[in-house]
Enzyme design. Structure first.
Site, PDB file in Angstrom:
ATOM      1  N   LEU A 103       0.949  -1.147  -0.028  1.00  0.00           N
ATOM      2  CA  LEU A 103       0.061  -0.043  -0.129  1.00  0.00           C
ATOM      3  C   LEU A 103       0.854   1.307   0.008  1.00  0.00           C
ATOM      4  O   LEU A 103       2.007   1.129   0.771  1.00  0.00           O
ATOM      5  CB  LEU A 103      -1.068  -0.263   1.140  1.00  0.00           C
ATOM      6  CG  LEU A 103      -2.015  -1.061   1.386  1.00  0.00           C
ATOM      7  CD1 LEU A 103      -2.663  -1.133   2.694  1.00  0.00           C
ATOM      8  CD2 LEU A 103      -2.758  -1.040   0.135  1.00  0.00           C
ATOM      9  N   ASP A 104       0.547   2.276  -0.918  1.00  0.00           N
ATOM     10  CA  ASP A 104       1.254   3.508  -0.699  1.00  0.00           C
ATOM     11  C   ASP A 104       1.051   4.233   0.632  1.00  0.00           C
ATOM     12  O   ASP A 104       0.393   3.811   1.428  1.00  0.00           O
ATOM     13  CB  ASP A 104       0.896   4.367  -1.691  1.00  0.00           C
ATOM     14  CG  ASP A 104      -0.567   4.958  -1.940  1.00  0.00           C
ATOM     15  OD1 ASP A 104      -0.954   5.528  -0.916  1.00  0.00           O
ATOM     16  OD2 ASP A 104      -1.383   4.779  -2.957  1.00  0.00           O
ATOM     17  N   LYS A 105       1.909   5.454   0.766  1.00  0.00           N
ATOM     18  CA  LYS A 105       1.988   5.941   2.281  1.00  0.00           C
ATOM     19  C   LYS A 105       0.684   6.490   2.481  1.00  0.00           C
ATOM     20  O   LYS A 105       0.418   6.485   3.712  1.00  0.00           O
ATOM     21  CB  LYS A 105       2.968   7.177   2.123  1.00  0.00           C
ATOM     22  CG  LYS A 105       4.571   6.545   2.400  1.00  0.00           C
ATOM     23  CD  LYS A 105       5.327   7.856   2.692  1.00  0.00           C
ATOM     24  CE  LYS A 105       6.845   7.497   2.970  1.00  0.00           C
ATOM     25  NZ  LYS A 105       7.770   8.847   3.159  1.00  0.00           N
ATOM     26  N   THR A 107      -2.328   5.532   2.007  1.00  0.00           N
ATOM     27  CA  THR A 107      -3.374   4.405   2.016  1.00  0.00           C
ATOM     28  C   THR A 107      -3.050   3.642   3.315  1.00  0.00           C
ATOM     29  O   THR A 107      -2.102   3.301   3.705  1.00  0.00           O
ATOM     30  CB  THR A 107      -3.279   3.540   0.942  1.00  0.00           C
ATOM     31  OG1 THR A 107      -3.428   4.466  -0.327  1.00  0.00           O
ATOM     32  CG2 THR A 107      -4.351   2.498   1.058  1.00  0.00           C
TER      33      THR A 107
END
Length: 227
Positions: A103-105, A107
């Site tokens: 997951l990106d930062k 999210t």
């Protein structure tokens, strides 16, 4: 049966050299009896360290509730990482624990972390068809027409040469939706909404395959039984 020092090192407890000190200090027991030699061959199921059974000697799998602001990387160059919130010895396991379904930062939500290579491959393979469900909050009122657009299976994203696979969209409230998809393209959920003129304000993953986050608190993890 494995050598004790190799076993403790592989599970991240200590180095093979440090295992000698563990044994001398009486911290390691085999079937309740203090071990005398660090090079002794042992059954991992019978070993305790500080009177606690070895943690996941056959491979570790855990569910983690990732907060916003943390990167799914072992590199400190990208700021705070999820491994700062997980047990400090997990990255010392061999192989090291890694995140699955990154997951990106910006999210939050469900991540799997494991050191089982076959699971990493199973859950990240483009052919896996594993469903992932996200709760999505956008910047303006949702249009019910998005349900059909996402379901149809012909939505093209910028710089892509293949359309997105059909995805299920459920409108939960005026600006909140639940999206279930089987792909894992780069920033896919945000790009899908952006392609239709909506900006994602908050993104949270609730489910990854058979695993649901439920009431697991942010920043906490739960050990799972590997399939």
């Amino acid at each position: 049966m494995r050598r004790l020092d190799q076993l403790l090192s592989a599970l991240g407890y200590c180095s093979r050299r440090e295992a000698i000190a563990f044994v001398k200090e009486g911290r390691v027991k085999l079937g309740g009896v203090v071990v005398k030699r660090s090079d002794q061959r042992v059954d991992a199921a019978l070993i305790t360290v500080d009177d606690q059974p070895l943690e996941a000697p056959d491979g570790l799998l855990a569910m983690f509730h990732k907060p916003v602001g943390y990167a799914c990387t072992h590199s400190a160059d990208e700021g705070p990482t999820i491994y700062e919130l997980l047990p400090s010895h997990w990255p010392d396991r061999n192989p090291a624990v890694t995140s699955v379904g990154r997951l990106d930062k910006d999210t939050s939500g469900l991540l799997l972390v494991t050191d089982i290579g076959s699971l990493v491959h199973r859950y990240t393979s483009p052919k896996s068809d594993i469903e992932k469900t996200y709760l999505v909050e956008v910047d303006r009122e949702l249009d019910p027409a998005l349900i059909g657009i996402f379901t149809k299976g012909d939505l093209m994203l910028r710089s892509e040469d293949k359309p997105c696979l059909p995805a299920k969209l459920e409108i939960v409230s005026t600006q909140t939706a639940r999206l279930t998809l089987t792909e894992g393209r780069y920033h896919q959920v945000r790009r899908m909404f952006a392609s239709q003129g909506w900006q994602v304000e908050k993104l949270h993953r609730e489910r990854f395959g058979p695993y649901e986050l439920g009431d697991l608190a942010e920043g906490e993890w739960q050990m799972l039984v590997p399939p």
